[in-house]
Each structure stands twice: as structure tokens, then as C-alpha cells.
Write an enzyme that holds these catalytic residues in place. Structure first.
Site, PDB file in Angstrom:
ATOM      1  N   ASP A   1      -3.279  29.077  34.769  1.00  0.00           N
ATOM      2  CA  ASP A   1      -2.851  27.887  35.223  1.00  0.00           C
ATOM      3  C   ASP A   1      -1.505  27.879  36.277  1.00  0.00           C
ATOM      4  O   ASP A   1      -1.670  27.081  37.043  1.00  0.00           O
ATOM      5  CB  ASP A   1      -2.436  26.852  33.859  1.00  0.00           C
ATOM      6  CG  ASP A   1      -3.428  26.631  33.034  1.00  0.00           C
ATOM      7  OD1 ASP A   1      -4.531  27.085  33.171  1.00  0.00           O
ATOM      8  OD2 ASP A   1      -3.045  26.179  31.925  1.00  0.00           O
TER       9      ASP A   1
ATOM     10  N   GLU B   1       7.311  30.089  31.229  1.00  0.00           N
ATOM     11  CA  GLU B   1       6.637  29.868  30.057  1.00  0.00           C
ATOM     12  C   GLU B   1       6.362  31.003  29.002  1.00  0.00           C
ATOM     13  O   GLU B   1       6.328  30.403  27.803  1.00  0.00           O
ATOM     14  CB  GLU B   1       5.431  29.249  30.562  1.00  0.00           C
ATOM     15  CG  GLU B   1       5.488  27.953  31.537  1.00  0.00           C
ATOM     16  CD  GLU B   1       4.100  27.191  31.503  1.00  0.00           C
ATOM     17  OE1 GLU B   1       3.899  26.280  30.785  1.00  0.00           O
ATOM     18  OE2 GLU B   1       3.249  27.370  32.260  1.00  0.00           O
TER      19      GLU B   1
ATOM     20  N   SER C   1      -3.703  17.775  27.914  1.00  0.00           N
ATOM     21  CA  SER C   1      -5.167  17.110  28.205  1.00  0.00           C
ATOM     22  C   SER C   1      -6.227  18.183  28.764  1.00  0.00           C
ATOM     23  O   SER C   1      -7.242  17.965  29.082  1.00  0.00           O
ATOM     24  CB  SER C   1      -5.229  15.900  28.998  1.00  0.00           C
ATOM     25  OG  SER C   1      -4.820  16.435  30.187  1.00  0.00           O
ATOM     26  N   GLY C   2      -5.776  19.642  28.731  1.00  0.00           N
ATOM     27  CA  GLY C   2      -6.560  20.614  29.156  1.00  0.00           C
ATOM     28  C   GLY C   2      -6.760  20.893  30.605  1.00  0.00           C
ATOM     29  O   GLY C   2      -7.685  21.390  31.063  1.00  0.00           O
ATOM     30  N   LEU C   3      -5.768  20.334  31.327  1.00  0.00           N
ATOM     31  CA  LEU C   3      -5.719  20.413  32.785  1.00  0.00           C
ATOM     32  C   LEU C   3      -4.366  21.400  33.506  1.00  0.00           C
ATOM     33  O   LEU C   3      -4.264  21.226  34.526  1.00  0.00           O
ATOM     34  CB  LEU C   3      -5.756  19.223  33.500  1.00  0.00           C
ATOM     35  CG  LEU C   3      -6.792  18.089  33.113  1.00  0.00           C
ATOM     36  CD1 LEU C   3      -6.516  16.863  33.688  1.00  0.00           C
ATOM     37  CD2 LEU C   3      -8.246  18.993  33.575  1.00  0.00           C
ATOM     38  N   GLY C   4      -3.832  22.141  32.431  1.00  0.00           N
ATOM     39  CA  GLY C   4      -2.801  23.020  32.920  1.00  0.00           C
ATOM     40  C   GLY C   4      -1.553  22.064  33.331  1.00  0.00           C
ATOM     41  O   GLY C   4      -0.876  22.689  34.063  1.00  0.00           O
TER      42      GLY C   4
ATOM     43  N   SER D   1       1.401  21.463  31.896  1.00  0.00           N
ATOM     44  CA  SER D   1       2.571  21.849  31.607  1.00  0.00           C
ATOM     45  C   SER D   1       2.812  23.111  32.692  1.00  0.00           C
ATOM     46  O   SER D   1       4.153  23.206  33.384  1.00  0.00           O
ATOM     47  CB  SER D   1       2.797  22.512  30.388  1.00  0.00           C
ATOM     48  OG  SER D   1       1.910  23.455  30.020  1.00  0.00           O
TER      49      SER D   1
END
Length: 348
Positions: free
Chosen positions: A148, A136, A99-102, A104
Site C-alpha cells: 500500500d 506503520e 475500506s480496503g483501499l490502503g 491509512s
């Protein structure tokens, strides 16, 4: 048993300049903050009463005997990296993934923090950020930047600078009143759309050299935004700068936005928002707007079909909120059984 609490982040300026292909040559910087929405990772050793050795619960359940059979790449690679065995892991979050909030990266940081805690070892915030980046970007080979992991680990309202030889994290020096005013003038809405940021990041990386002019301008806006925050400048300039950086970002690839997002953005601006942006790599997720308080109800009405999410800035970053030590001795020989049980679907 270890429980970690790791915040999500919102990035205001400089997104895209945290890709190694850009900052190794030009340097990079972002201004971002973490806020009071979190993911929680609960880790303990699995009691030896079952016909499987590891149980992992996120948006699905995996029960496996061999670490190699774990389907979640970050969990699999982190367990191999830190030599974790016979683990029960549970993931929960206040907001949805992709959802664009980092999300993961917050999960990666929180998981590593929990694994070190279970081993009875301390890992400082830089170690957690560095190893989450390695997990990652190298072990899982996922495309993307490195802001992030750093934001989730350190927490707070920061300027993060990137160089070929490393990064620095510096808190934005802003008065408490001005910071509160900024927080009060920001509105967050969930669009309901979701996407894999790594897919968009791959496209962004492939076009980076062609879009270096836009990225250099986005980098320069970090200095402008910091000046607005730390001086006596009108805070509404922050909102206008958000609008400008969003227009620059949309020009990097057509995958960042779409007609639905553009229409929602236009409706908010028409209702009184000064500026805003789609958070994350793009393609969906959360829209952030800067709106003066006397116009916020009109913006809420214009966004009535979306979920409004109030939030507060936070300063702590990842933390261990529960710690109970365990006596654990690894079996002399772990049975390698390829049988596994998987329920449900999708990513965490």
C-alpha cells in the site's frame, strides 16, 4: 503551508505475498493501480495564540501541548520521527477509511510528504514509501504488508516485486486502448461495512505458514495476469482470474469474507459479472467487479442497495499541490503540559 494529494490503490493480484514472513522466504509480487480518489493532508505551523501547541483534525480533533499525548499513532510517531513541532494538520479524503483501499498508508505517505515539504526538504517517492513502511510496521507496530505504501507513493498501474533485500516497481506495459477497456470494465461498489485491516492481517500472518500453498498459487497468478494484460489475450480472462484469486484468498482465513459479502458477490456474478474480489485485507469495504459494458446496468440493478463509485486510473502517486514557505523558529523551551482537548471519536 503544505497540501499534499495522495491516491488510494486497488490491488488485483498477489495480495498477501507482500508480507515479510512470506516474501523473505518465497519472494512476492502484486499487480495494483492507483486511481482518482485521494486523501489530502494540509500542514502548517500553528500560530502561537493558543493554550495548546498542536492541533490535529481528522475524524476527530486533538489539541495537545505534548507530542506524547497525541492519540493518533501515525501522527504521533511521524512527528517524533521527523522532529516536528507546533503543527496544525488537517486530513480530508474522497473515500472512507477502513475500506480496503490502503487509506491509512496513503495518509502516512501524504503526511510524510507534507512534513518534508514544511521543512523545505525534498523526499523522492522511494524515500516516502520506505519511511511510510517503517512508520506503520515498525514505529506503530501495525500488522500488514508493504504494497500500500509503495503504491500510494509511486502511483500508476504497476507490478511490484518483493524480496528479502528490497522491492522493485515496474509499470505494466499495456496499450492505451486496452488499459481504457480494462478501466471501463471495472465496477466498484461500497458495501458499507468497515474493519481494521491490521486485525485481519494479524490473523493472516499467524496462518501464513499453513496457507503457503494458496499464497504460492496467488503469486503465480501475478505472472498470468501480466501476460493477459501485455499480450493479445482476451481481456475477459482478467475477470476470470480475479474470480479465481478471490476464491483462493477466501481460503486463507474465514475473517476475509462473511455471508453478506458472499451473497453480494453471488448476486453480481448472477447478473453478469465475470469475476471480482473484495479489496484489501477483507471483512468489508469495497467490492470490485469485472463486467462487460453491456451487462453493467444489470449488475448495478443487482447492487442497487450499494453505492456505485466510478473511477479512473491515475499515474502520479503522492504530490505536493500547494506550497507556501514559512519562517519558523522553534521556541527555546516548549512547555510540556499534559492537558489535551479531544472531540468526536473513531479513527481517521
Amino acid at each position: 503551508m503544505i497540501i499534499t494529494k495522495t491516491p488510494f490503490r486497488m490491488s488485483f493480484f498477489g495480495g498477501g505475498t507482500d508480507f515479510s514472513g512470506f516474501y523473505n522466504e518465497h519472494g512476492g509480487a502484486v499487480i495494483s493501480t492507483t486511481f482518482d480518489k485521494y486523501c489530502y493532508v494540509n500542514v502548517r505551523h500553528l500560530p502561537r495564540f493558543f493554550d495548546y501547541s498542536n492541533e490535529l483534525s481528522y475524524s476527530r480533533i486533538e489539541r495537545v501541548n505534548s507530542i506524547e499525548n497525541i492519540e493518533h499513532p501515525a501522527i504521533r510517531e511521524a512527528m517524533k520521527f521527523l522532529d516536528m513541532h507546533e503543527i496544525r494538520l488537517t486530513y480530508e479524503a474522497d473515500l472512507p477509511a477502513r475500506s480496503g483501499l490502503g487509506t491509512s498508508s496513503s495518509f502516512a505517505v501524504g503526511m510524510l510528504n507534507a512534513f518534508y515539504g514544511l521543512k523545505g526538504k525534498y523526499a523522492d517517492k522511494k524515500k516516502l514509501a520506505d519511511e511510510a513502511i517503517y512508520l506503520e510496521r515498525v514505529l506503530c507496530q501495525e500488522s500488514g504488508g508493504i504494497q500500500d505504501q509503495i503504491a500510494a507513493s509511486f502511483g500508476g498501474f504497476n507490478r511490484i516485486d518483493f524480496r528479502a533485500d528490497g522491492y522493485t516497481v515496474n509499470p505494466i506495459i499495456i496499450s492505451a486502448d486496452k488499459k481504457r477497456h480494462l478501466n471501463d470494465n471495472l465496477m466498484l461498489f461500497f458495501t458499507g461495512f468497515s474493519r481494521f485491516s491490521s486485525d485481519i492481517s494479524k490473523i493472516q500472518e499467524s496462518t501464513m505458514k499453513d496457507k503457503s500453498k494458496q499464497l504460492l498459487e496467488m503469486l503465480s497468478l501475478v505472472d498470468d495476469a501480466e501476460e493477459i494484460l501485455t499480450s493479445k489475450s482476451d481481456l475477459n480472462e482478467f475477470g476470470r482470474l480475479l474470480d479465481y484469486t478471490w476464491k483462493l484468498k477466501r481460503g486463507i482465513t474465514n475473517k476475509i469474507s462473511n455471508d453478506s459479502i458472499d451473497n453480494l458477490y453471488a448476486k453480481a456474478i448472477e447478473a453478469g459479472a465475470i469475476g471480482g474480489k473484495l479489496l484489501g485485507a477483507g471483512g468489508g469495504g469495497f467490492l470490485l467487479f469485472y463486467v462487460e459494458q453491456d451487462k453493467q446496468q444489470k449488475v448495478k440493478d443487482a447492487m442497487k442497495d450499494l453505492l456505485y463509485v466510478p473511477f479512473e486510473f491515475e499515474n502520479n502517486g503522492t504530490s505536493i499541490i500547494h506550497y507556501t514557505s514559512e519562517s519558523y523558529v522553534l521556541k527555546e523551551k516548549t512547555i510540556d503540559n499534559s492537558q489535551q482537548f479531544v472531540a468526536a471519536d473513531s479513527s481517521f
